[in-house]
Design an enzyme around this catalytic site. Structure first.
Site: not given
Ligand code: HEM
Length: 380
Positions: A198, A291
């Protein structure tokens, strides 16, 4: 059978390497930006503490809080006790301690400075997925306290909150963690409690990209130049139902592999995801509801800097776990960067079945200071 010499040899091998002592490491405090945002790698432990100003507090008292905190932070982050520190020994090992101060919307009202608040500073609009608990929402002031040692965090939180207790009361406190320093090689992306890497797609601290996306240029409010905004979302994760999914299904939900963190269209963690790729049947390799497909920026200026911590609190009666993510993100403009992403996730995100936002707060993070006090441009 292992003889006495054999046992000795094994024990000797284990103790050969002296453990490295990291408690004296310091991050440094003064500068254009507050510490605790670009600080890389993020420290292992964090406390997010919100305070509310007491009714009699106006602008002069607020400036008083900032002066006390600036002095306390300068001392504690360099391994020196705060003035009047009743446990000075606890200050001796700061372990990369940083303290980042934030201002909630109520602070500007209390100090008669509403006209000097950044335009984006307000509670987030309501989202359908939200189940917000007031016990984790809002706040006039924020302290984000991070260190590689939980004792250093606890001591700093104690000093900073008790030194202003006649002026501000703790509204909520949330504690989070990442892997302990030294557990993994430097530069390893953290894993959240769903087991995912993450933080892969994130602007890199110290780059011009990061500077443009995160640091305020003072165009809206000149005193904010060098500051930023923080959105903190407490997001509960349903680990019991997540356990029911097999690994391929979990990878479809995220659009990335669990082992390497690679996008389902790539081989390595930092390969760029190809959201247009289809398989032999014309089906998208990364589901449009995954996601990362939903969170991916619609244009380059919409990116945010994520600096999250896990939480794992005592289960409530009848539960096996009470875990989740303290999702902290920093961006120059909440309305232009964070809100559109959160709206897309609210409309559709496969992850929503296992995650629920239960707390929410937005803060203006004032710039750093060299020889003044934090917030001097606003309050001085
Ligand atoms: C418990 C809640 C969440 C979990 C477990 C989670 C987990 C992850 C994981 C595993 C990734 C893929 C690896 C990475 O690029 O970091 C990711 C990508 C991302 N997450 Fe989340 N996330 C959560 C909530 C959120 C929220 C609330 C937002 C914003 C409103 C968000 C925004 C993003 C963004 C911008 C990316 C990168 C997307 C890309 O361009 O590839 N996430 N998240």
């Amino acid at each position: 059978m292992l003889g006495a010499a054999g046992i000795g040899a094994v024990a000797g091998r284990a103790s050969d390497a002296e453990p490295q002592v990291l408690g004296k490491d310091v991050v440094g405090w003064g500068g254009a930006h507050q510490a605790g945002i670009e600080t890389d790698p993020p420290q292992a432990h964090a406390a997010f503490v919100a305070l509310d100003l007491l009714p009699h507090v106006g602008r002069p008292e607020l400036a008083g809080i900032m002066k006390v905190w600036t002095d306390d932070i300068a001392r504690l982050t360099s391994g020196r006790p705060a003035l009047g520190d009743t446990e000075p020994e606890l200050a001796a090992s700061p372990a990369r301690l940083t303290v980042t101060i934030g201002y909630g919307p109520g602070l500007f009202a209390a100090s008669g400075l509403v006209h000097r608040a950044p335009t984006w500073l307000a509670p987030l609009p309501p989202f359908g997925i939200d189940r917000l608990d007031p016990a984790f929402t809002g706040g006039d002031l924020l302290l984000q306290v991070c260190a590689d040692d939980a004792v250093a965090v606890a001591h700093a939180v104690r000093v900073l909150t008790k030194n202003v207790r006649s002026l501000a009361a703790v509204r909520w406190a949330q504690r989070g963690f990442r892997s302990a320093r030294g557990t993994q090689s430097p530069g390893t992306t953290m894993r959240n409690l769903m087991g995912q890497l993450d933080g892969t797609v994130n602007p890199a601290p110290g780059t011009t990209d990061f500077d443009a996306l995160v640091w305020d240029d003072g165009a809206d409010q000149s005193w904010m130049a060098g500051g930023t905004s923080m959105v903190l979302r407490r997001i509960r994760i349903e680990l019991d139902t997540w356990d029911e999914l097999d690994r391929p299904a979990r990878e479809v939900v995220m659009g990335r592999r669990l082992d390497t963190g690679a996008p389902l269209t790539g081989a390595r963690e930092f390969d760029e995801a190809d959201f247009g790729a289809v398989d032999g049947y014309g089906i998208p390799v990364i589901s449009p509801t995954a996601h990362i497909a939903r969170a991916h920026h619609a244009h380059p200026g919409e990116r945010i800097f994520r600096r999250a911590y896990n939480y794992d609190d005592p289960p409530l009666p009848g539960e096996t776990s009470n875990s989740g993510l303290l999702f902290a993100s920093f961006q120059r403009d909440v309305t232009a960067q964070f809100v559109p992403i959160q709206r897309r996730l609210d409309e559709m995100d496969a992850l929503n079945e296992w995650t629920t936002p239960v707390g929410s707060a937005v803060f203006a993070i004032p710039p750093g200071t060299v020889d003044g006090f934090v917030g001097e441009g606003l309050l001085g």
